[in-house]
Write a protein that holds these residues in place. Structure first.
Motif, PDB file in Angstrom:
ATOM      1  N   HIS A  12       5.289   3.480  -0.304  1.00 15.10           N
ATOM      2  CA  HIS A  12       4.944   1.903  -0.192  1.00 15.10           C
ATOM      3  C   HIS A  12       5.659   1.515  -1.484  1.00 15.10           C
ATOM      4  N   SER A  13       5.707   0.026  -1.488  1.00 10.74           N
ATOM      5  CA  SER A  13       6.012  -0.661  -2.469  1.00 10.74           C
ATOM      6  C   SER A  13       5.012  -1.985  -2.654  1.00 10.74           C
ATOM      7  N   GLU A  14       5.125  -2.600  -3.652  1.00  7.54           N
ATOM      8  CA  GLU A  14       4.012  -3.692  -3.889  1.00  7.54           C
ATOM      9  C   GLU A  14       3.890  -4.488  -2.595  1.00  7.54           C
ATOM     10  N   THR A  16       3.790  -3.641   0.309  1.00  9.30           N
ATOM     11  CA  THR A  16       3.045  -2.767   1.765  1.00  9.30           C
ATOM     12  C   THR A  16       1.920  -2.100   1.349  1.00  9.30           C
ATOM     13  N   GLU A  17       1.391  -2.557   0.041  1.00 11.47           N
ATOM     14  CA  GLU A  17       0.059  -2.076  -0.429  1.00 11.47           C
ATOM     15  C   GLU A  17      -1.076  -3.088  -0.007  1.00 11.47           C
ATOM     16  N   THR A  97      -4.767  -4.309  -5.863  1.00 12.35           N
ATOM     17  CA  THR A  97      -3.906  -3.769  -4.747  1.00 12.35           C
ATOM     18  C   THR A  97      -4.283  -2.193  -4.806  1.00 12.35           C
ATOM     19  N   ILE A  98      -3.941  -1.427  -3.671  1.00 10.23           N
ATOM     20  CA  ILE A  98      -4.326  -0.091  -3.490  1.00 10.23           C
ATOM     21  C   ILE A  98      -3.283   0.449  -2.402  1.00 10.23           C
ATOM     22  N   SER A  99      -2.611   1.719  -2.743  1.00 13.25           N
ATOM     23  CA  SER A  99      -1.583   1.968  -1.706  1.00 13.25           C
ATOM     24  C   SER A  99      -2.246   2.807  -0.672  1.00 13.25           C
ATOM     25  N   ARG A 102      -3.829   6.391  -0.875  1.00 15.04           N
ATOM     26  CA  ARG A 102      -4.986   6.193  -1.868  1.00 15.04           C
ATOM     27  C   ARG A 102      -6.030   5.488  -0.815  1.00 15.04           C
ATOM     28  N   CYS A 103      -5.572   4.516  -0.165  1.00 17.11           N
ATOM     29  CA  CYS A 103      -6.855   3.917   0.606  1.00 17.11           C
ATOM     30  C   CYS A 103      -7.552   4.639   1.760  1.00 17.11           C
ATOM     31  N   LYS A 178      -2.435  -7.796   5.225  1.00 19.26           N
ATOM     32  CA  LYS A 178      -2.929  -6.501   4.583  1.00 19.26           C
ATOM     33  C   LYS A 178      -3.924  -6.746   3.481  1.00 19.26           C
TER      34      LYS A 178
END
Length: 331
Positions: A12-14, A16-17, A97-99, A102-103, A178
């Motif tokens: 992921h990047s910023e 896609t979080e 934000t959360i990846s 982790r989500c 998202k």
């Protein structure tokens, strides 16, 4: 976000979080909630840890009832720790934000630990049923090995029932905005991001909920119906009060847990109900775990006595505090 499964979001990047809308967008309210939630979380950990230590060091609490209570306190510490540290971080920094990994992990742990909690509450109800309705057979029925198997069964059941729906959701393609209308990764807002039809998955999730939550509630209610019926047959009013005092704390905790769950998942598709769900979920993940140690301590005379012995007289000089060194048959 282009269509794709969770695996495609792994690197992921910023961009896609996931973005969590959180509890409020007002900065001063976020900081106010942080100042309230931080001591609440610390008190939750300390209160439940206190029960764990208390039930380990004093022989008067080396019974199946307090063995299950100790496991319940450990479970509450884990349950609130899945959500609260992330909420505290978001409230303090304003970064919501959360990846995806982790989500998904948070959702799985939240649902699994919640399911294990319902199973354990049902086991605790059965324990009170056996203790009051079959007092002579109780020591041979609720041995340390039996208690261990019951606790392990709760954990195995939680992972077993939740594995199917969670793996299915993991394999579905995601698209659309998202943004999750929640302060943590719950299953309902995540389903809104799925590109394909989720009716079958929702049906499976409903069946799992019926088998787990309704099943655990049925066992709990049936156990206490039998307990109340047995207590009504006792000739002594003092005996009835003494026996019921061992159940009152657990009944109160069960009422809080099931009550919040019923409110949270009543008509979850309505917008207004989603806002209500966030409030109830906040109570369920932060306030309820704090209440449990106080409920059990304030309403249980034996816990109060052991607490006084431990806090006032201390571990060393106290002649009342009975420290257990453990053994093959200990709890």
């Amino acid at each position: 976000m282009p269509p794709g499964g969770w695996s495609e979001l792994g690197n992921h990047s910023e961009g896609t979080e996931f973005i969590l809308l959180g509890i409020t967008d007002l900065r001063h309210l976020q900081l106010l909630l942080f100042t309230v939630l931080l001591p609440t979380y610390l008190l939750t950990l300390l209160g439940n840890l206190f029960i764990v230590i208390l039930s380990l060091v004093d022989c008067r609490l080396q019974t199946p009832m307090y063995y299950f209570l100790r496991n319940f306190s450990l479970l509450e510490m884990a349950f609130t720790s899945v959500i609260t540290p992330q909420v505290l971080s978001h409230l303090l920094t304003g970064h919501k934000t959360i990846s995806p990994p982790r989500c998904f992990s948070q959702m799985v742990l939240y649902l699994t630990l919640g399911t294990v909690e319902f199973f354990l509450l049902a086991v605790m109800s059965v324990d009170r049923y056996l203790a009051i309705c079959y007092p002579l057979r109780y020591p041979t029925l609720m041995t340390s090995q039996a208690c261990l198997r019951l606790v392990l069964g709760c954990w195995a059941g939680g992972f077993l029932f939740l594995s199917g729906p969670c793996i299915w959701l993991l394999l579905l393609p995601l698209c659309g905005p998202k943004v999750l209308n929640h302060f943590f990764c719950d299953s309902i807002p995540l389903l809104a991001l799925v590109c394909t039809d989720t009716s079958r998955l929702q049906l499976l999730a409903f069946l799992v909920a019926v088998c787990t939550l309704a099943g655990a509630l049925t066992v709990t209610v049936a156990s206490y119906v039998c307990v109340i019926w047995t207590l009504l047959q006792l000739p002594s009013a003092q005996g009835r009060r003494k026996a019921f005092s061992t159940c009152s704390s657990h009944i109160l905790v069960v009422s809080i847990t099931y009550g919040s769950c019923i409110i949270m998942y009543l008509h979850p598709t309505q917008t207004g109900q989603l806002d209500l769900n966030k409030g109830v979920a906040f109570f369920n993940t932060t306030v309820a775990p704090l209440l449990n140690p106080f409920i059990y301590c304030l309403r249980n005379k034996l816990v109060q006595q052991v607490s006084r012995d431990m806090l006032v007289k201390g571990m060393g000089p106290s002649r009342h505090l009975r420290v257990c060194l453990g053994g093959p048959g200990s709890f």
